[in-house]
Design an enzyme around this catalytic site. Structure first.
Site, PDB file in Angstrom:
ATOM      1  N   GLU A  81       0.854  -1.184   0.000  1.00  0.00           N
ATOM      2  CA  GLU A  81       0.000   0.000   0.000  1.00  0.00           C
ATOM      3  C   GLU A  81       0.893   1.238   0.000  1.00  0.00           C
ATOM      4  OE1 GLU A  81      -2.085   0.740   3.821  1.00  0.00           O
ATOM      5  OE2 GLU A  81      -1.468  -1.305   4.296  1.00  0.00           O
ATOM      6  N   CYS A 113      -3.358  -3.765   4.356  1.00  0.00           N
ATOM      7  CA  CYS A 113      -2.410  -4.759   4.890  1.00  0.00           C
ATOM      8  C   CYS A 113      -2.732  -6.181   4.452  1.00  0.00           C
ATOM      9  CB  CYS A 113      -2.380  -4.706   6.413  1.00  0.00           C
ATOM     10  SG  CYS A 113      -1.837  -3.125   7.045  1.00  0.00           S
ATOM     11  N   SER A 206     -10.563   1.595  14.184  1.00  0.00           N
ATOM     12  CA  SER A 206      -9.840   0.585  13.396  1.00  0.00           C
ATOM     13  C   SER A 206      -9.614  -0.691  14.213  1.00  0.00           C
ATOM     14  CB  SER A 206      -8.503   1.144  12.873  1.00  0.00           C
ATOM     15  OG  SER A 206      -7.534   1.261  13.901  1.00  0.00           O
ATOM     16  N   HIS A 247      -2.058 -10.300  11.921  1.00  0.00           N
ATOM     17  CA  HIS A 247      -1.559  -9.013  11.430  1.00  0.00           C
ATOM     18  C   HIS A 247      -1.175  -8.199  12.676  1.00  0.00           C
ATOM     19  CE1 HIS A 247      -1.063  -5.173   9.689  1.00  0.00           C
ATOM     20  NE2 HIS A 247      -2.160  -4.667  10.213  1.00  0.00           N
TER      21      HIS A 247
HETATM   22  P1  HMG Z   1      -3.946   6.263  21.505  1.00  0.00           P
HETATM   23  O1  HMG Z   1      -5.329   6.753  21.605  1.00  0.00           O
HETATM   24  O2  HMG Z   1      -2.861   7.265  21.491  1.00  0.00           O
HETATM   25  O3  HMG Z   1      -3.612   5.254  22.673  1.00  0.00           O
HETATM   26  O4  HMG Z   1      -3.800   5.412  20.157  1.00  0.00           O
HETATM   27  P2  HMG Z   1      -4.560   4.661  23.814  1.00  0.00           P
HETATM   28  O5  HMG Z   1      -4.937   5.719  24.751  1.00  0.00           O
HETATM   29  O6  HMG Z   1      -5.626   3.817  23.203  1.00  0.00           O
HETATM   30  O7  HMG Z   1      -3.488   3.731  24.523  1.00  0.00           O
HETATM   31  C1  HMG Z   1      -2.957   2.604  23.878  1.00  0.00           C
HETATM   32  C2  HMG Z   1      -2.791   1.507  24.920  1.00  0.00           C
HETATM   33  O8  HMG Z   1      -1.788   1.921  25.856  1.00  0.00           O
HETATM   34  C3  HMG Z   1      -4.050   1.244  25.727  1.00  0.00           C
HETATM   35  O9  HMG Z   1      -4.089  -0.153  26.017  1.00  0.00           O
HETATM   36  C4  HMG Z   1      -3.807   2.041  27.017  1.00  0.00           C
HETATM   37  O10 HMG Z   1      -4.506   1.536  28.131  1.00  0.00           O
HETATM   38  C5  HMG Z   1      -2.318   1.866  27.180  1.00  0.00           C
HETATM   39  P3  HMG Z   1      -5.447  -0.988  25.765  1.00  0.00           P
HETATM   40  O11 HMG Z   1      -6.501  -0.313  26.562  1.00  0.00           O
HETATM   41  O12 HMG Z   1      -5.717  -0.850  24.270  1.00  0.00           O
HETATM   42  O13 HMG Z   1      -5.108  -2.349  26.174  1.00  0.00           O
HETATM   43  N1  HMG Z   1      -1.670   2.922  27.954  1.00  0.00           N
HETATM   44  C6  HMG Z   1      -0.726   2.719  28.879  1.00  0.00           C
HETATM   45  N2  HMG Z   1      -0.165   1.568  29.336  1.00  0.00           N
HETATM   46  C7  HMG Z   1       0.802   1.694  30.297  1.00  0.00           C
HETATM   47  N3  HMG Z   1       1.190   2.888  30.827  1.00  0.00           N
HETATM   48  C8  HMG Z   1       0.644   4.039  30.401  1.00  0.00           C
HETATM   49  C9  HMG Z   1      -0.354   3.986  29.376  1.00  0.00           C
HETATM   50  N4  HMG Z   1      -1.093   4.923  28.724  1.00  0.00           N
HETATM   51  C10 HMG Z   1      -1.888   4.263  27.862  1.00  0.00           C
HETATM   52  N5  HMG Z   1       1.053   5.195  30.903  1.00  0.00           N
HETATM   53  C11 HMG Z   1      -3.839   3.687  18.544  1.00  0.00           C
HETATM   54  C12 HMG Z   1      -3.542   4.049  20.008  1.00  0.00           C
HETATM   55  C13 HMG Z   1      -3.453   2.241  18.295  1.00  0.00           C
HETATM   56  C14 HMG Z   1      -5.322   3.887  18.267  1.00  0.00           C
HETATM   57  C15 HMG Z   1      -2.988   4.650  17.635  1.00  0.00           C
HETATM   58  O14 HMG Z   1      -1.630   4.385  17.815  1.00  0.00           O
HETATM   59  C16 HMG Z   1      -3.319   4.521  16.152  1.00  0.00           C
HETATM   60  O15 HMG Z   1      -4.242   5.172  15.662  1.00  0.00           O
HETATM   61  N6  HMG Z   1      -2.528   3.691  15.400  1.00  0.00           N
HETATM   62  C17 HMG Z   1      -2.786   3.483  13.961  1.00  0.00           C
HETATM   63  C18 HMG Z   1      -3.984   2.587  13.705  1.00  0.00           C
HETATM   64  C19 HMG Z   1      -3.775   1.147  14.132  1.00  0.00           C
HETATM   65  O16 HMG Z   1      -2.665   0.686  14.306  1.00  0.00           O
HETATM   66  N7  HMG Z   1      -4.894   0.384  14.210  1.00  0.00           N
HETATM   67  C20 HMG Z   1      -4.836  -1.017  14.546  1.00  0.00           C
HETATM   68  C21 HMG Z   1      -5.987  -1.827  13.926  1.00  0.00           C
HETATM   69  S1  HMG Z   1      -6.249  -1.454  12.198  1.00  0.00           S
HETATM   70  C22 HMG Z   1      -4.936  -2.267  11.384  1.00  0.00           C
HETATM   71  O17 HMG Z   1      -4.251  -3.047  11.962  1.00  0.00           O
HETATM   72  C23 HMG Z   1      -4.692  -1.893   9.929  1.00  0.00           C
HETATM   73  C24 HMG Z   1      -3.455  -1.074   9.681  1.00  0.00           C
HETATM   74  O18 HMG Z   1      -2.298  -1.878   9.845  1.00  0.00           O
HETATM   75  C25 HMG Z   1      -3.477  -0.452   8.280  1.00  0.00           C
HETATM   76  C26 HMG Z   1      -3.785  -1.323   7.071  1.00  0.00           C
HETATM   77  O19 HMG Z   1      -4.512  -2.314   7.082  1.00  0.00           O
HETATM   78  O20 HMG Z   1      -3.319  -0.930   6.008  1.00  0.00           O
HETATM   79  C27 HMG Z   1      -3.327   0.084  10.637  1.00  0.00           C
END
Ligand code: HMG
Length: 421
Positions: A81, A113, A206, A247
């Site tokens: 991609e 992906c 996502s 993935h």
């Molecule tokens: P965010 O909102 O900054 O993070 O974005 P958050 O607040 O959701 O925190 C992430 C995790 O860290 C959470 O854990 C928190 O609790 C924890 P969870 O509740 O999920 O188990 N956390 C902490 N842990 C320890 N100490 C702390 C602390 N603070 C928070 N102090 C997000 C996270 C992944 C949404 C962001 O990085 C993002 O948008 N990433 C890009 C999208 C993505 O990767 N999506 C995944 C699914 S879609 C996919 O896989 C397709 C893709 O590869 C693309 C394609 O297909 O082409 C992306």
């Protein structure tokens, strides 16, 4: 008829950053990146390392390590991609760079992906059809994941490529070609408009889309298995699997996926903090986490990330894994997904540790956040600067495959010091 993976190799950029340093620069608690996302390091592509260069690096390594004769390849599929042109495919450049023959079918697949997994499925079907007549299939997954600086997606970037050789001599993994399960739905969870270098993402949505697709593909797989008379209605799909691979946009997502799959097999959701949830986490630590070291130190490699985990598994698996099953789940935003199973072949043990990924990781160079930002800015403008040559020395590169810039609106590449025309 035996069909599957005969060889596998990967390539990554020469530089990386430490996630603790990125957290410090962004004013984020490092525990969020390290434990919350499960990411330790992140690969950073320089302006001379684009998706073609990484694909060529992985392909050349595959040919060298598995003694592949380029003329034995009759189908080349590139999953990406991170396209470099609206018309010209990465497969076209790779055909030249890998010295493939004129009677080879070549094309590129884009399905976020999921692209490379779709390529593997096409390759397996081609081999099954009998049309390959002793020839082999090369599938290359290559991607550079980029989000805006300071955005929540920034910590889930990465870059790399994995090359997969499919054939009737599945020395590493035999594919279960009779059953697979799919899922598709139009969702705007992640996309990259034509004029954008960085992805747009609804991050939390996502995650929900990924898990819904996992459920859909798993249910379809099971229904197909039962319909084909190859599975019992109550049979656990994953119980016998020695490794469950997913993935991996970031390590914690694979944990969410594994727990979801165990819930589907159990027929109920697990309460957080309950003993059954703790047992599911332990199971993740046994059957998935050990095979995510590369992912945790490279980052999201989009369509290559599942196969990076497969390579990690194959390098560290022991004799006990031989003959056992693996499950593989591929998710591509937008969305398309697939669930399949495969079996570890006897030859896998001979290959283990051949091109140890830890040696490759150790050879990379750590850069600071300032240098990472400089590289990201240079990459953003790179393709628009007609006639400017990007010198590998400026980026402290030692690799043999290089992207040098654009001349006469054509991309210029070099391999082993020779400019390709
Ligand atoms: P965010 O909102 O900054 O993070 O974005 P958050 O607040 O959701 O925190 C992430 C995790 O860290 C959470 O854990 C928190 O609790 C924890 P969870 O509740 O999920 O188990 N956390 C902490 N842990 C320890 N100490 C702390 C602390 N603070 C928070 N102090 C997000 C996270 C992944 C949404 C962001 O990085 C993002 O948008 N990433 C890009 C999208 C993505 O990767 N999506 C995944 C699914 S879609 C996919 O896989 C397709 C893709 O590869 C693309 C394609 O297909 O082409 C992306």
């Amino acid at each position: 008829m035996q069909i599957g993976l005969e060889g596998i190799a990967f390539d990554i950029p020469e530089h990386f950053i430490d996630m603790r340093e990125l957290a410090g620069a962004r004013g984020v608690d490092p525990a969020k990146y390290l434990q919350g996302l499960g990411q330790l390091e992140m690969a950073v592509a320089s302006p001379c390392e684009d998706s073609v260069v990484l694909a060529a690096g992985a392909g050349r390594r595959l040919f060298a390590n598995f003694d592949v004769d380029p003329s034995s390849i009759s189908l080349l599929i590139v999953g990406t991609e991170t396209g470099i042109d609206h018309s010209l495919s990465i497969a076209s450049y790779l055909h030249l760079m890998l010295g493939l023959s004129d009677d080879c079918r070549i094309f590129e697949i884009k399905q976020a992906c999921y692209g490379a997994m779709a390529g593997v499925a096409m390759g397996i079907n081609y081999l099954l059809s009998g049309k390959a007549l002793g020839k082999k299939v090369l599938v290359v997954a290559t991607d550079i994941a980029r989000y805006g600086q300071g955005s929540s997606g920034e910590a889930t970037q990465g870059a790399g490529a994995v090359a997969l050789l499919l054939s009737h001599q599945p020395r590493l993994v035999e594919w279960e070609a009779r059953i697979d399960g799919y899922y598709a739905r139009h969702v705007m969870d992640f996309w990259r408009p034509l004029d954008a270098q960085e992805a747009c993402v609804e991050g939390h949505y996502s995650i929900d889309c990924y898990l819904a697709a996992l459920e859909g593909a798993y249910r379809h797989y099971k229904a197909n298995g039962v319909r084909a008379g190859l599975m019992e209605v109550k049979e656990d799909v994953q119980k016998r699997c020695v490794a469950c691979l997913y993935h991996v946009p970031y390590v914690k997502m694979a944990q969410k996926a594994h727990i979801k799959l165990l819930e589907l097999e159990a027929g109920c959701a697990f309460e957080k903090e309950s003993p059954v949830f703790a047992a599911a986490r332990e199971d993740f630590c046994r059957r998935t986490l050990p095979f995510l070291e590369l992912n945790s130190r490279v980052g999201n490699v989009y369509t290559a990330s599942l196969f990076l985990s497969l390579l990690n598994f194959l390098e560290i698996a022991t004799q006990e894994a031989v003959g056992k099953e693996l499950s593989l789940f591929s998710y591509g935003s937008g969305c398309g997904a697939e669930f399949v199973r495969a079996r570890v072949s006897v030859g896998a043990t001979k290959w283990m540790q051949k091109d140890s990924f830890r040696t490759r990781l150790a050879a990379r160079r750590l850069i600071g956040i300032g240098r990472y930002e400089e590289m990201a800015t240079a990459c953003r403008g790179r393709d628009k600067e007609e006639g400017r040559v990007y010198l590998p020395e400026k980026w402290n590169l030692t690799r043999s495959e290089l992207y040098l810039g654009v001349k006469g609106r054509k991309r210029v590449y070099a391999i082993d010091g020779k400019i390709l025309e």
